[in-house]
Design a protein around this motif. Structure first.
Motif, PDB file in Angstrom:
ATOM      1  N   CYS A  23       0.869  -1.181   0.000  1.00 36.41           N
ATOM      2  CA  CYS A  23       0.000   0.000   0.000  1.00 36.41           C
ATOM      3  C   CYS A  23       0.907   1.233   0.000  1.00 36.41           C
ATOM      4  CB  CYS A  23      -0.894   0.040   1.240  1.00 36.41           C
ATOM      5  SG  CYS A  23      -1.747  -1.512   1.623  1.00 36.41           S
ATOM      6  N   SER A  24       0.882   2.015  -1.074  1.00 32.79           N
ATOM      7  CA  SER A  24       1.847   3.107  -1.166  1.00 32.79           C
ATOM      8  C   SER A  24       1.209   4.356  -1.756  1.00 32.79           C
ATOM      9  CB  SER A  24       3.047   2.664  -2.014  1.00 32.79           C
ATOM     10  OG  SER A  24       4.091   3.602  -1.963  1.00 32.79           O
ATOM     11  N   GLY A  25       1.927   5.484  -1.619  1.00 30.63           N
ATOM     12  CA  GLY A  25       1.452   6.743  -2.165  1.00 30.63           C
ATOM     13  C   GLY A  25       1.767   7.915  -1.257  1.00 30.63           C
ATOM     14  N   GLN A  26       0.957   8.976  -1.377  1.00 30.62           N
ATOM     15  CA  GLN A  26       1.190  10.149  -0.542  1.00 30.62           C
ATOM     16  C   GLN A  26       0.122  10.255   0.530  1.00 30.62           C
ATOM     17  OE1 GLN A  26       0.653  13.053  -4.300  1.00 30.62           O
ATOM     18  NE2 GLN A  26       0.648  14.237  -2.412  1.00 30.62           N
ATOM     19  N   SER A  27      -0.278  11.451   0.930  1.00 31.56           N
ATOM     20  CA  SER A  27      -1.043  11.624   2.163  1.00 31.56           C
ATOM     21  C   SER A  27      -2.393  10.923   2.178  1.00 31.56           C
ATOM     22  CB  SER A  27      -1.235  13.115   2.466  1.00 31.56           C
ATOM     23  OG  SER A  27      -1.783  13.786   1.352  1.00 31.56           O
ATOM     24  N   ASN A  28      -3.067  10.809   1.025  1.00 29.16           N
ATOM     25  CA  ASN A  28      -4.365  10.148   1.043  1.00 29.16           C
ATOM     26  C   ASN A  28      -4.247   8.643   1.270  1.00 29.16           C
ATOM     27  OD1 ASN A  28      -6.716  11.926   0.799  1.00 29.16           O
ATOM     28  ND2 ASN A  28      -5.664  12.694  -1.013  1.00 29.16           N
ATOM     29  N   MET A  29      -3.077   8.068   1.011  1.00 29.64           N
ATOM     30  CA  MET A  29      -2.831   6.689   1.430  1.00 29.64           C
ATOM     31  C   MET A  29      -2.374   6.660   2.882  1.00 29.64           C
ATOM     32  SD  MET A  29      -2.915   3.464   0.751  1.00 29.64           S
ATOM     33  CE  MET A  29      -2.887   3.135  -1.022  1.00 29.64           C
ATOM     34  N   GLU A  30      -1.638   7.672   3.293  1.00 28.58           N
ATOM     35  CA  GLU A  30      -1.111   7.718   4.662  1.00 28.58           C
ATOM     36  C   GLU A  30      -2.198   7.991   5.699  1.00 28.58           C
ATOM     37  OE1 GLU A  30       2.312  10.172   7.216  1.00 28.58           O
ATOM     38  OE2 GLU A  30       2.014  10.582   5.085  1.00 28.58           O
ATOM     39  N   MET A  31      -3.280   8.658   5.322  1.00 34.84           N
ATOM     40  CA  MET A  31      -4.337   9.031   6.271  1.00 34.84           C
ATOM     41  C   MET A  31      -4.795   7.839   7.102  1.00 34.84           C
ATOM     42  SD  MET A  31      -6.801  11.712   4.226  1.00 34.84           S
ATOM     43  CE  MET A  31      -7.882  11.999   5.638  1.00 34.84           C
ATOM     44  N   CYS A  32      -4.896   8.057   8.419  1.00 36.14           N
ATOM     45  CA  CYS A  32      -5.232   6.982   9.342  1.00 36.14           C
ATOM     46  C   CYS A  32      -6.149   7.519  10.443  1.00 36.14           C
ATOM     47  CB  CYS A  32      -3.959   6.394   9.948  1.00 36.14           C
ATOM     48  SG  CYS A  32      -2.933   7.615  10.810  1.00 36.14           S
ATOM     49  N   GLY A  33      -6.476   6.669  11.378  1.00 33.77           N
ATOM     50  CA  GLY A  33      -7.372   7.076  12.455  1.00 33.77           C
ATOM     51  C   GLY A  33      -6.845   8.250  13.248  1.00 33.77           C
ATOM     52  N   ALA A  34      -5.525   8.342  13.379  1.00 29.91           N
ATOM     53  CA  ALA A  34      -4.921   9.448  14.129  1.00 29.91           C
ATOM     54  C   ALA A  34      -5.195  10.803  13.487  1.00 29.91           C
ATOM     55  CB  ALA A  34      -3.415   9.215  14.264  1.00 29.91           C
ATOM     56  N   TRP A  35      -5.642  10.796  12.233  1.00 32.38           N
ATOM     57  CA  TRP A  35      -6.012  12.039  11.547  1.00 32.38           C
ATOM     58  C   TRP A  35      -7.438  12.464  11.900  1.00 32.38           C
ATOM     59  CZ3 TRP A  35      -3.687  13.683   6.343  1.00 32.38           C
ATOM     60  CH2 TRP A  35      -2.358  13.241   6.224  1.00 32.38           C
ATOM     61  N   GLY A  36      -8.116  11.673  12.717  1.00 34.62           N
ATOM     62  CA  GLY A  36      -9.479  12.015  13.115  1.00 34.62           C
ATOM     63  C   GLY A  36     -10.554  11.454  12.218  1.00 34.62           C
ATOM     64  N   LEU A  37     -10.263  10.399  11.465  1.00 31.43           N
ATOM     65  CA  LEU A  37     -11.237   9.824  10.547  1.00 31.43           C
ATOM     66  C   LEU A  37     -12.360   9.112  11.310  1.00 31.43           C
ATOM     67  CD1 LEU A  37      -8.934   8.341   7.752  1.00 31.43           C
ATOM     68  CD2 LEU A  37     -10.274  10.458   7.684  1.00 31.43           C
ATOM     69  N   LYS A  38     -13.588   9.517  11.038  1.00 33.76           N
ATOM     70  CA  LYS A  38     -14.736   8.937  11.736  1.00 33.76           C
ATOM     71  C   LYS A  38     -14.915   7.462  11.398  1.00 33.76           C
ATOM     72  CE  LYS A  38     -17.284  13.320  12.034  1.00 33.76           C
ATOM     73  NZ  LYS A  38     -18.507  14.052  11.633  1.00 33.76           N
ATOM     74  N   ASP A  39     -14.643   7.095  10.144  1.00 39.76           N
ATOM     75  CA  ASP A  39     -14.808   5.696   9.738  1.00 39.76           C
ATOM     76  C   ASP A  39     -13.899   4.770  10.538  1.00 39.76           C
ATOM     77  OD1 ASP A  39     -16.748   6.237   7.897  1.00 39.76           O
ATOM     78  OD2 ASP A  39     -15.414   6.247   6.157  1.00 39.76           O
ATOM     79  N   ILE A  40     -12.694   5.225  10.836  1.00 38.48           N
ATOM     80  CA  ILE A  40     -11.770   4.397  11.615  1.00 38.48           C
ATOM     81  C   ILE A  40     -12.187   4.359  13.081  1.00 38.48           C
ATOM     82  CG2 ILE A  40      -9.390   4.191  12.436  1.00 38.48           C
ATOM     83  CD1 ILE A  40      -9.825   3.306   9.544  1.00 38.48           C
ATOM     84  N   LYS A  41     -12.630   5.475  13.602  1.00 37.79           N
ATOM     85  CA  LYS A  41     -13.112   5.506  14.986  1.00 37.79           C
ATOM     86  C   LYS A  41     -14.251   4.513  15.180  1.00 37.79           C
ATOM     87  CE  LYS A  41     -14.638   8.668  18.639  1.00 37.79           C
ATOM     88  NZ  LYS A  41     -14.975  10.079  18.984  1.00 37.79           N
TER      89      LYS A  41
END
Length: 371
Positions: free
Chosen positions: A84-102
């Protein structure tokens, strides 16, 4: 680092294990899934490697490596492994505040889903090792792993009933050049000139090959099923050459892994760039790249609620759409819809234009009040 406890090995394959020891030292490898013993002799550079055969999906297993000392790797699974590779839209994770991950975290624990996150690093030449470790998916590990990657892996795991290992190597703000071997860029006059227009931004490397050398090249001996990719925003200024760059990068990866693996990617979302054309031109280059063998593209235009946010929050549907491509094209599973509508032809009838699409058997629908 990639060879350790909790790892996932590609099932039903000949995979490579490797490491270092004293020159001339013999290493014997045994696995708990069969009675075979594999041996390797360390060369004068203190390196050894051995090819071992993996069974169908299953586990957990142990692998014992014995030389002058003994190392036992535990909780090893055999299944499907994806980069899984790329820039920030691949890097985005729960720590970014994503509701789907929460929303996922209370039920995230899954011993059949494993993560390996490569630490950010650069190097002037290809390296032998990365920093990272395999972990089991739980609420803590999920919070710092690619959201798009997680939803991709979760769907594969459920649909295939197979362990899935995800290896994330991503870096926000990077251009595709830094993930491409430098010699590929330098060897093409068009790409070499275009790379000079990638300006440093203070947040990530910008020179060709730097992330490839440190974060992906060390993994190319590790057998994988395929790769998913989410990048392009940082190349909007060089959209005219992106198709050549991107397809050259894909070929370079496949050559390095010595496998023509599937490569599925995400088209960048609509964003209100200062120059309103550059995003459309980059998306066009990505769409044209689907003519490259073994590729597939996920469209995100309908998943974007705010065109002033370059980081759309919906990574759930992005991951699932990537998984649908893999399920249909790589694993040959029945998937109702996985290709987005594509223009077939346009004809004029007096004062009207009749536009015909492929992959839109049920027609098109309008989202919102205005077309």
């Amino acid at each position: 680092a990639i060879i350790g406890n909790n790892m996932v090995l590609q099932q039903q394959s000949e995979v490579t294990l490797w490491g270092w020891a004293e020159p001339g030292e013999q290493v014997t490898i045994t696995t708990s899934w069969n009675v075979n013993a594999y041996t390797a002799t360390t060369n004068s550079n203190a390196k050894w490697s051995a090819a071992i055969t993996t069974p169908a999906a299953g586990g957990p297993y142990t692998i014992t490596l014995k030389g002058r000392n003994t190392i036992t790797l535990s909780n090893v699974l055999c299944g499907e492994v994806w980069i899984c590779s790329g820039q920030s839209n691949m890097e985005m994770c729960g720590a970014w505040g994503l509701k789907d991950i929460k929303a996922e975290q209370p039920t995230a624990y899954n011993t059949q889903l494993r993560f390996f996150k490569v630490a950010k690093a650069t190097a002037a030449c290809p390296q032998d090792d990365v920093t990272g470790q395999w972990v089991v998916c739980d609420s803590a590990s999920l919070n710092t792993f690619s959201a798009a990657g997680y939803f991709f892996g979760k769907k594969l795991n459920r649909q295939l009933n197979t362990p899935v290992g995800l290896v994330e190597a991503s870096w926000g703000g990077t251009s595709a050049e830094v993930w491409t071997p430098a010699e590929v860029v330098a060897g093409n006059a068009v790409l070499k000139e275009a790379a000079t227009h990638i300006a440093p931004n203070g947040q990530c490397p910008h020179l060709p090959g730097l992330a490839w050398n440190a974060m992906l090249a060390p993994l190319t001996a590790y057998t994988v099923a395929g790769a998913i990719w989410y990048q392009g925003e940082n190349n909007t200024g060089t959209a005219a050459t992106y198709r050549l760059l991107f397809t050259s990068m894909i070929d370079a990866w496949r050559n390095a892994w010595n496998k023509k693996f599937p490569f599925y990617y995400v088209q960048i979302a609509p964003f209100n760039y200062r120059d309103k054309n550059v995003g459309a031109l980059l998306r066009e280059a990505q769409e044209q790249s689907m003519n490259h063998p073994g590729t597939g593209m996920v469209v995100t235009t309908d998943l974007t609620e705010n065109v002033n946010d370059i980081h759309p929050a919906n990574k759930h549907d992005v991951g699932y759409r990537l998984a649908n491509w893999a399920l249909a094209e790589t694993y040959h599973q029945p998937v109702a819809t996985y290709k987005s509508p594509v223009l077939k032809e346009m004809t004029r009838k007096k004062d009207k234009l009749l536009v015909t699409f492929l992959h839109a058997e049920k027609g098109l629908s309008i989202k919102g009040k205005n077309i």
